[in-house]
Design a protein around this motif. Sequence first.
Motif, short mmCIF file in Angstrom:
data_model
loop_
_atom_site.label_atom_id
_atom_site.label_comp_id
_atom_site.label_asym_id
_atom_site.label_seq_id
_atom_site.Cartn_x
_atom_site.Cartn_y
_atom_site.Cartn_z
N MET A 1 73.20 79.76 61.31
CA MET A 1 72.46 79.30 60.13
C MET A 1 71.12 78.77 60.59
SD MET A 1 75.90 77.75 58.65
CE MET A 1 76.43 77.82 60.36
N PHE A 2 70.09 78.98 59.79
CA PHE A 2 68.73 78.66 60.22
C PHE A 2 67.99 77.92 59.12
CE2 PHE A 2 64.21 79.55 60.52
CZ PHE A 2 63.94 79.30 61.86
N ALA A 3 67.22 76.90 59.51
CA ALA A 3 66.36 76.18 58.57
C ALA A 3 64.99 75.99 59.22
CB ALA A 3 66.96 74.82 58.21
N TYR A 4 63.93 76.42 58.51
CA TYR A 4 62.57 76.24 59.03
C TYR A 4 62.22 74.76 59.13
CZ TYR A 4 61.21 81.16 58.36
OH TYR A 4 61.10 82.52 58.44
N ASN A 5 61.59 74.38 60.24
CA ASN A 5 60.93 73.08 60.26
C ASN A 5 59.49 73.20 60.80
OD1 ASN A 5 61.24 73.29 63.02
ND2 ASN A 5 62.32 71.34 63.27
N PHE A 6 59.06 74.42 61.09
CA PHE A 6 57.68 74.65 61.51
C PHE A 6 57.32 76.08 61.09
CE2 PHE A 6 54.61 74.27 65.42
CZ PHE A 6 53.55 74.12 64.55
N LYS A 7 56.53 76.17 60.04
CA LYS A 7 56.16 77.48 59.50
C LYS A 7 54.71 77.43 59.06
CE LYS A 7 57.76 81.00 56.21
NZ LYS A 7 58.67 81.29 55.09
N VAL A 8 53.83 78.04 59.83
CA VAL A 8 52.41 78.05 59.49
C VAL A 8 51.85 79.46 59.69
CG1 VAL A 8 52.03 75.62 60.07
CG2 VAL A 8 51.71 77.35 61.83
N ALA A 9 50.98 79.85 58.75
CA ALA A 9 50.36 81.17 58.85
C ALA A 9 49.43 81.23 60.06
CB ALA A 9 49.58 81.48 57.58
N TYR A 10 48.73 80.10 60.32
CA TYR A 10 47.82 80.07 61.46
C TYR A 10 47.46 78.62 61.77
CZ TYR A 10 44.02 81.33 64.62
OH TYR A 10 43.22 81.48 65.72
N ALA A 11 47.85 78.17 62.95
CA ALA A 11 47.45 76.84 63.41
C ALA A 11 46.23 77.00 64.31
CB ALA A 11 48.59 76.18 64.17
N PRO A 12 45.05 76.49 63.88
CA PRO A 12 43.80 76.81 64.57
C PRO A 12 43.48 75.94 65.79
CG PRO A 12 43.36 75.50 62.63
CD PRO A 12 44.85 75.74 62.65
N TYR A 13 44.42 75.20 66.30
CA TYR A 13 44.17 74.31 67.43
C TYR A 13 45.19 74.57 68.52
CZ TYR A 13 48.13 71.96 65.26
OH TYR A 13 49.37 71.72 64.71
N PRO A 14 45.01 74.16 69.78
CA PRO A 14 43.73 73.78 70.41
C PRO A 14 42.97 75.06 70.74
CG PRO A 14 45.46 73.74 72.04
CD PRO A 14 46.12 74.16 70.74
N TRP A 15 42.64 75.30 72.00
CA TRP A 15 42.05 76.59 72.37
C TRP A 15 42.66 77.08 73.67
CZ3 TRP A 15 39.57 79.95 69.52
CH2 TRP A 15 39.05 81.09 70.14
N PRO A 16 43.23 78.30 73.77
CA PRO A 16 43.42 79.21 72.64
C PRO A 16 44.38 78.61 71.62
CG PRO A 16 44.66 79.96 74.54
CD PRO A 16 43.81 78.83 75.02
#
Length: 348
Positions: free
Chosen positions: A139-154
């Motif tokens: 069984m799975f539950a999201y706790n981190f779902k982002v289309a694009y995290a722009p930090y740090p570099w790369p």
Amino acid sequence: MTLKKAAKAAAVVITLLVFVFLGLLIFVTVKEYRPQKKETVKKSHGNKTITREEPFTLLSLNTGYAGLGRDEDFFMDGGTKVRPDSKEQVEENMAGIAGMLKENKADAYFLQEVDLNSKRSYSTNQKTYYENALGLGGMFAYNFKVAYAPYPWPPIGHVESGLTTLTNSKVNRAERIALPESFSWPLKTCNLKRCLLKTRLPIEGSKAELVLINLHLEAYDSGEGKEAQSKMLLKVLEEEYKKGNYVIAGGDFNQTFEGITKYPIRNKKDWVPGAIGNEILPEGFRFAVDDTYPTCRLLNKPYEKDSQVYVIDGFIVSPNVKVEQVNVINYHFQYTDHQPVRLKVRLQ
């Protein structure tokens, strides 16, 4: 170039950067993951029935998205890296983690930081991998779902990650319960959305259920988030116990436990965990933790004998659950920045 032309060129560049920033801010805000307070999770279909006569075993492990083996560091802990250098390293860690789980058989497994499709772990589907490796439903539950995290570099980029509970036991229901958020806009758009993964297992000959709660509490806040999430967790535990159920919560608390002093905090300039005391527990509840070995290391550098280590992984059990054994299994942080914690209990 004249001073006037240079100023004009600089103004154009600044304007473009502002538009790029605003565009990115709008994008991550529109795409922000906004889960409901409670959501049903697709349950696995095991066939084993739990009884009061037999012990029940649980193993908890933060897998570090198979990207935080002993040779890695991490930028949020004082290191510099965002992800491993190759997909092969991730696959090697996944195989090592699966090996640890198979070597320490349990009736259920609580896994944290399991990626489905993330740039940081080279788009590996780790939930399916561990299910197949152990021959168990998950069984799975999201706790981190982002289309694009722009930090740090790369940048971290795209992330799909969360909690996984694996078991061959029969499951009545599984549910994602949202925890209080630790950050406000705009930081929250690209941050974790912490949760509890609650799984209900039937008990033979009883109307009561064994309620398993997989957790991974806040790590990088100033403290208020961890406190609010801990209080909500304990409220959920107490509510289930008052219904007549047996309750076990476990995972990565990102907090040290009262009475565990074997691994003092020597490095206070990088990441420092919170602390959780026995006084916060509902009456009769208890922590089940072990300090024979540390459960987590600081990621400011690759693992060495003098690395800062902690005990921040463990369990909480309700008064009707008897703890027979709890132990940390030492793998010297070979494949992840955490170590497995195994719990053996009996239902009273």
